[in-house]
Structure formats: C-alpha cells, structure tokens
Design a protein around this motif. Structure first.
Motif, PDB file in Angstrom:
ATOM      1  N   ASN A  97      26.652 -11.143  80.210  1.00  0.00           N
ATOM      2  CA  ASN A  97      26.479 -12.082  81.133  1.00  0.00           C
ATOM      3  C   ASN A  97      25.495 -11.521  82.324  1.00  0.00           C
ATOM      4  N   LEU A  98      24.969 -12.520  83.002  1.00  0.00           N
ATOM      5  CA  LEU A  98      24.118 -12.146  84.403  1.00  0.00           C
ATOM      6  C   LEU A  98      25.056 -11.296  85.287  1.00  0.00           C
ATOM      7  N   SER A  99      26.096 -11.685  85.384  1.00  0.00           N
ATOM      8  CA  SER A  99      27.123 -11.093  86.316  1.00  0.00           C
ATOM      9  C   SER A  99      27.490  -9.631  85.958  1.00  0.00           C
ATOM     10  N   ASN A 100      27.228  -9.176  84.741  1.00  0.00           N
ATOM     11  CA  ASN A 100      27.572  -7.804  84.245  1.00  0.00           C
ATOM     12  C   ASN A 100      26.431  -6.915  84.087  1.00  0.00           C
ATOM     13  N   GLU A 101      25.133  -7.269  84.704  1.00  0.00           N
ATOM     14  CA  GLU A 101      23.773  -6.739  84.286  1.00  0.00           C
ATOM     15  C   GLU A 101      23.956  -5.092  84.743  1.00  0.00           C
ATOM     16  N   GLU A 102      24.674  -5.119  85.633  1.00  0.00           N
ATOM     17  CA  GLU A 102      24.820  -3.667  86.205  1.00  0.00           C
ATOM     18  C   GLU A 102      25.423  -2.737  85.074  1.00  0.00           C
ATOM     19  N   ILE A 103      26.509  -3.338  84.540  1.00  0.00           N
ATOM     20  CA  ILE A 103      27.385  -2.431  83.643  1.00  0.00           C
ATOM     21  C   ILE A 103      26.386  -2.194  82.329  1.00  0.00           C
ATOM     22  N   ALA A 104      25.353  -3.490  81.905  1.00  0.00           N
ATOM     23  CA  ALA A 104      24.559  -3.198  80.784  1.00  0.00           C
ATOM     24  C   ALA A 104      23.599  -2.111  81.284  1.00  0.00           C
ATOM     25  N   LEU A 105      23.035  -2.009  82.281  1.00  0.00           N
ATOM     26  CA  LEU A 105      22.238  -0.914  82.699  1.00  0.00           C
ATOM     27  C   LEU A 105      22.896   0.410  82.464  1.00  0.00           C
ATOM     28  N   GLU A 106      23.915   0.670  82.948  1.00  0.00           N
ATOM     29  CA  GLU A 106      24.668   1.774  82.702  1.00  0.00           C
ATOM     30  C   GLU A 106      24.851   2.096  81.100  1.00  0.00           C
ATOM     31  N   CYS A 107      25.201   1.137  80.511  1.00  0.00           N
ATOM     32  CA  CYS A 107      25.414   1.441  79.023  1.00  0.00           C
ATOM     33  C   CYS A 107      23.915   2.160  78.604  1.00  0.00           C
ATOM     34  N   VAL A 108      22.789   1.449  79.007  1.00  0.00           N
ATOM     35  CA  VAL A 108      21.470   2.026  78.613  1.00  0.00           C
ATOM     36  C   VAL A 108      21.523   3.615  79.038  1.00  0.00           C
ATOM     37  N   ARG A 109      21.846   3.724  80.387  1.00  0.00           N
ATOM     38  CA  ARG A 109      21.651   5.274  80.851  1.00  0.00           C
ATOM     39  C   ARG A 109      22.563   5.835  79.958  1.00  0.00           C
ATOM     40  N   GLY A 111      23.097   5.902  76.642  1.00  0.00           N
ATOM     41  CA  GLY A 111      22.767   5.709  75.187  1.00  0.00           C
ATOM     42  C   GLY A 111      22.439   4.810  74.547  1.00  0.00           C
ATOM     43  N   ALA A 112      22.723   3.347  75.205  1.00  0.00           N
ATOM     44  CA  ALA A 112      22.084   2.157  74.292  1.00  0.00           C
ATOM     45  C   ALA A 112      20.764   2.037  74.590  1.00  0.00           C
ATOM     46  N   GLN A 113      20.084   1.286  73.600  1.00  0.00           N
ATOM     47  CA  GLN A 113      18.535   1.386  73.415  1.00  0.00           C
ATOM     48  C   GLN A 113      18.196   0.121  74.352  1.00  0.00           C
ATOM     49  N   ASP A 114      18.960  -1.026  74.447  1.00  0.00           N
ATOM     50  CA  ASP A 114      18.425  -2.234  75.267  1.00  0.00           C
ATOM     51  C   ASP A 114      19.519  -3.027  75.578  1.00  0.00           C
ATOM     52  N   TYR A 115      19.338  -3.912  76.307  1.00  0.00           N
ATOM     53  CA  TYR A 115      20.275  -5.078  76.622  1.00  0.00           C
ATOM     54  C   TYR A 115      19.585  -6.361  77.057  1.00  0.00           C
ATOM     55  N   LEU A 116      20.287  -7.516  76.579  1.00  0.00           N
ATOM     56  CA  LEU A 116      20.001  -8.697  76.712  1.00  0.00           C
ATOM     57  C   LEU A 116      20.969  -9.705  77.426  1.00  0.00           C
ATOM     58  N   ILE A 117      20.535 -10.662  78.259  1.00  0.00           N
ATOM     59  CA  ILE A 117      21.228 -11.505  78.924  1.00  0.00           C
ATOM     60  C   ILE A 117      21.539 -12.695  78.212  1.00  0.00           C
ATOM     61  N   LYS A 118      22.816 -12.871  77.857  1.00  0.00           N
ATOM     62  CA  LYS A 118      23.148 -14.326  77.156  1.00  0.00           C
ATOM     63  C   LYS A 118      22.820 -15.575  77.988  1.00  0.00           C
ATOM     64  N   GLY A 119      22.246 -16.594  77.116  1.00  0.00           N
ATOM     65  CA  GLY A 119      21.577 -17.658  77.919  1.00  0.00           C
ATOM     66  C   GLY A 119      20.137 -17.383  78.411  1.00  0.00           C
ATOM     67  N   HIS A 120      19.673 -16.267  78.247  1.00  0.00           N
ATOM     68  CA  HIS A 120      18.143 -15.975  78.232  1.00  0.00           C
ATOM     69  C   HIS A 120      17.479 -15.348  77.325  1.00  0.00           C
ATOM     70  N   VAL A 121      17.989 -15.784  75.989  1.00  0.00           N
ATOM     71  CA  VAL A 121      17.533 -14.958  74.883  1.00  0.00           C
ATOM     72  C   VAL A 121      16.980 -16.096  73.911  1.00  0.00           C
ATOM     73  N   ASN A 122      15.711 -15.835  73.135  1.00  0.00           N
ATOM     74  CA  ASN A 122      15.353 -16.535  72.173  1.00  0.00           C
ATOM     75  C   ASN A 122      15.263 -15.873  70.833  1.00  0.00           C
ATOM     76  N   THR A 123      14.857 -16.522  69.532  1.00  0.00           N
ATOM     77  CA  THR A 123      14.668 -15.798  68.504  1.00  0.00           C
ATOM     78  C   THR A 123      13.632 -14.558  68.736  1.00  0.00           C
ATOM     79  N   ASP A 124      12.631 -14.892  69.168  1.00  0.00           N
ATOM     80  CA  ASP A 124      11.585 -13.715  69.397  1.00  0.00           C
ATOM     81  C   ASP A 124      11.966 -12.575  70.119  1.00  0.00           C
TER      82      ASP A 124
END
Length: 383
Positions: A97-109, A111-124
């Motif tokens: 969620n947008l409110s947890n973006e900092e946690i998602a960024l920490e996941c990338v640091r 070892g995660a390859q990427d993160y996506l914000i729910k509600g801001h994603v389309n198929t492409d």
C-alpha cells in the motif's frame, strides 16, 4: 530459479508465478491482469497465508514471487525476510500500500527486485515488473557466480605468489649472511636490494588479499575486550624512532579506560597505517596521537602538520587503489593505495567511523570513532 520459460523474444513465454496475498480482491485483480498479458502465459499459484506460500516455494518450481506484506500472523518486513530466507534465488516483487512504501523500499535494499503500489498497477506495468525482476535476478546470480570465481582466483594467485617469494627471500638472506659462502660487499648490497623488494612485494600481496577478503566479507576478526590506550601506547613507542629519524616530535595524549570490543591486531593495523602516513607525509613539526572517551564512544585522532590533502582529493581518500597526487622526491609513490581502504573497512566492521579533515600545506587529522565495549565494562575498570 527455473529456466523453463522462454526469453522475451520468444513467441510465447511461460512463467510460473506465486502470489502470496491475503486480500481476496487484490488476488483476483492480479489474476485478471496476468490473464491479459501478451506474449506470455502465467501459470499462477495463490496462497493467502505465509505458511502456505512457503510450502509452495519448497517445491522449487516457481519463477517469480508476488508478495503482499500484510498477512495473517506475519506483517511488514518480517514477511519479506521469511520468504527471502527460503527462496533467495527466486525474484520477488513486493506488493504494498502507499502508506507502506518505505517498508517496500527496505525490502528492495534487502534483496527484492522491485515493488508495486496497489491501486497504481495495470497489466503492462505488472508484466513489465515481473519480466524485469526475473532478468535482474538472473544477472545478479551470474554476477554472484563470477564473484565466487574471482575470490577463488585471488586466493590461488596469492598462494602461488607467496610461496616463491618466501623461497626467494630465504635463499637471498642465506647468501647475504654468508651462510653458503663468502660474498663481496657489492654482492651483499645487491642481495639486500633483493630482500627488501621481496619483503615489499610480500606486503603488497598480503594487503591485496586482505582487501579482497574484506570486499567479499570473508575477513575474520578474532574479537576480545581490551583497553585501547595500551595498544596505542605500544604503537607510539614503536613509531617514535621513525619520527625522530625525520626530525619529528611524536606526542601522545591518551586517556584511560578506553574499553573496546574487537580485534587488537586489526585495530592496531589501522592506527599503524595512520601514524605511518603521518610520519611519511611530514617533514618537520609535531605529530600527535590522542585518544579520549566521550559518552558511549572512544575517539582517536592522528594529527600531523605535514603536506595535507587537497579539497579535490578528500572525497576519494578512502577509495581502493587511490593515491594522492602530491608526492615529492622525499616521498616516492609506494604501495598500491589500499591502506586507508582497509583501515576504513576494519573500523566499520567494528561499528565505528573514520573521517579525515585536511588542508593542503597545513596538515591532516584522521579521526576514528569506536563504540565503547557494551559489556564487562566494570570488570575491566576493576582490574
């Protein structure tokens, strides 16, 4: 990670995806998007609990993980950590969620390859992120393999260099000392040059190997509790003749009970390097080694009034293989520019910081900050 799916240039790729997500609406949304993907077929498995997801991962047939961070009995960063620990070779795309973006960024640091914000994603965007993450992970694994090969190569080269250097030095010393037969004064002089150069080359080989071990995080430190002022006092005593030989005064101002937890040998190496450089790049005046306690830290300064370092060079001084340009005939270029890089790595491995403050033509101050030993402090103060 599996390689069953075709490359992006193929007519139709097949990707085995695992979606770990508790929210039913989000699961259905992702399923619908993946079903619309062009030039790719997603075989999607779903889990609404972390335990279920880990069970599916144990079958080793997953190409990419789509991971929600808010699950029953597992939330936030700990969710990612548990998945990554079991499947570190599988690319992970974090869904947040947008409110947890900092946690998602920490996941990338971590070892995660990427993160996506729910509600801001389309198929492409979703398909692009999955393909990007798979490719990024593939490159990461290849680089890791190359790094392992590099570490083994460095170890073999260092060993293969050390053995003949030891033999050359040993035989040269026997000849120099007349153990095998009488040698002339000229021959002794030449043998002394051979011995001196083999010693220097051995030092360079060992320094380079240490640098590679630190970079690869395989550098071993034997840690213990000890008073740093004793180590610093011994170092000052060792270097005092070198300072006097150049007409320098070496002053010490060492506090007491400077208790640290770490490697005596490696921390001594740091301060030997700093003091050696201070003497090397000073021609007159005073060099000061001082240490004191401030709150929860031990601070050490090595201060000289020598050549100093230009503002342009200061940001690079701790870089590997970097050597200052300001060298005169009395201070020829020596070494390979690894001393300060290794010193920084050792200090940071001890939870400390090393800094430099310098002005060209006026001198330099190298400052090291180390944490005071967290335990057994009273034990040492009573002895």
């Amino acid at each position: 990670m599996n390689n069953r799916f075709a490359t992006p240039n193929s007519q139709c790729s097949v990707i085995q995806a695992l979606l770990i997500e508790d929210n039913l609406a989000d699961r259905r949304l992702v399923q619908g998007m993946l079903a619309e993907g062009r030039d790719v077929v997603f075989k999607l498995k779903c889990a609404n609990r972390l335990a279920t997801g880990l069970e599916l991962l144990s079958r080793n047939d997953i190409d990419v993980i789509l991971l929600g961070l808010l699950l029953p009995n597992s939330k936030g960063l700990s969710t990612f950590v548990k998945v990554y620990e079991q499947a570190s070779k599988v690319p992970i795309v974090v869904l947040t969620n947008l409110s947890n973006e900092e946690i998602a960024l920490e996941c990338v640091r971590m070892g995660a390859q990427d993160y996506l914000i729910k509600g801001h994603v389309n198929t492409d965007l979703l398909v692009h992120s999955i393909r990007y993450s798979i490719e990024r992970k593939r490159v990461e694994m290849e680089l890791r393999k190359l790094n392992e090969i590099n570490k083994r190569t460095v170890a073999m080269v260092a060993h293969d260099l050390r053995s003949p250097l030891t033999a050359i030095r040993g035989y040269a010393e026997l000849l120099h000392d007349g153990e095998i037969g009488i040698v002339s004064a000229k021959q002794q002089e030449m043998l002394a040059t051979i011995i001196r150069n083999t010693q220097q080359l051995s030092l360079l080989v060992n320094t380079f190997l240490d640098s590679e071990q630190i970079r690869a995080q395989t550098f071993h430190l034997d840690r213990d509790y000890f008073a740093l002022e004793g180590v610093l006092s011994a170092i000052a005593e060792e270097f005092e003749p070198n300072a006097l030989a150049k007409g320098l005064e070496l002053r010490t101002d060492l506090g007491s009970s400077l208790l640290v937890y770490g490697s005596r040998e490696q921390l001594a190496r740091v301060f030997c390097n700093l003091l050696s450089n201070a003497i090397k790049f000073s021609d007159t005046a005073v060099i000061t080694l001082r240490a004191w306690k401030e709150k929860n830290h031990v601070l050490v300064d090595v201060i000289d009034q020598g050549q100093g370092i230009s503002m342009q060079e200061l940001p690079h001084i701790f870089e590997k293989f970097y050597q200052t340009r300001y060298l005169d005939s009395n201070n020829p270029r020596e070494g390979i520019g690894l001393g300060l890089s290794i010193a920084q790595a050792i200090v940071e491995e001890h939870g400390g910081i090393i800094r430099v403050n310098s002005k060209l033509g006026e001198g330099s101050t190298f400052s090291v900050t180390l944490p005071i030993a967290p335990d057994r402090r009273k034990h040492f103060e009573s002895h």
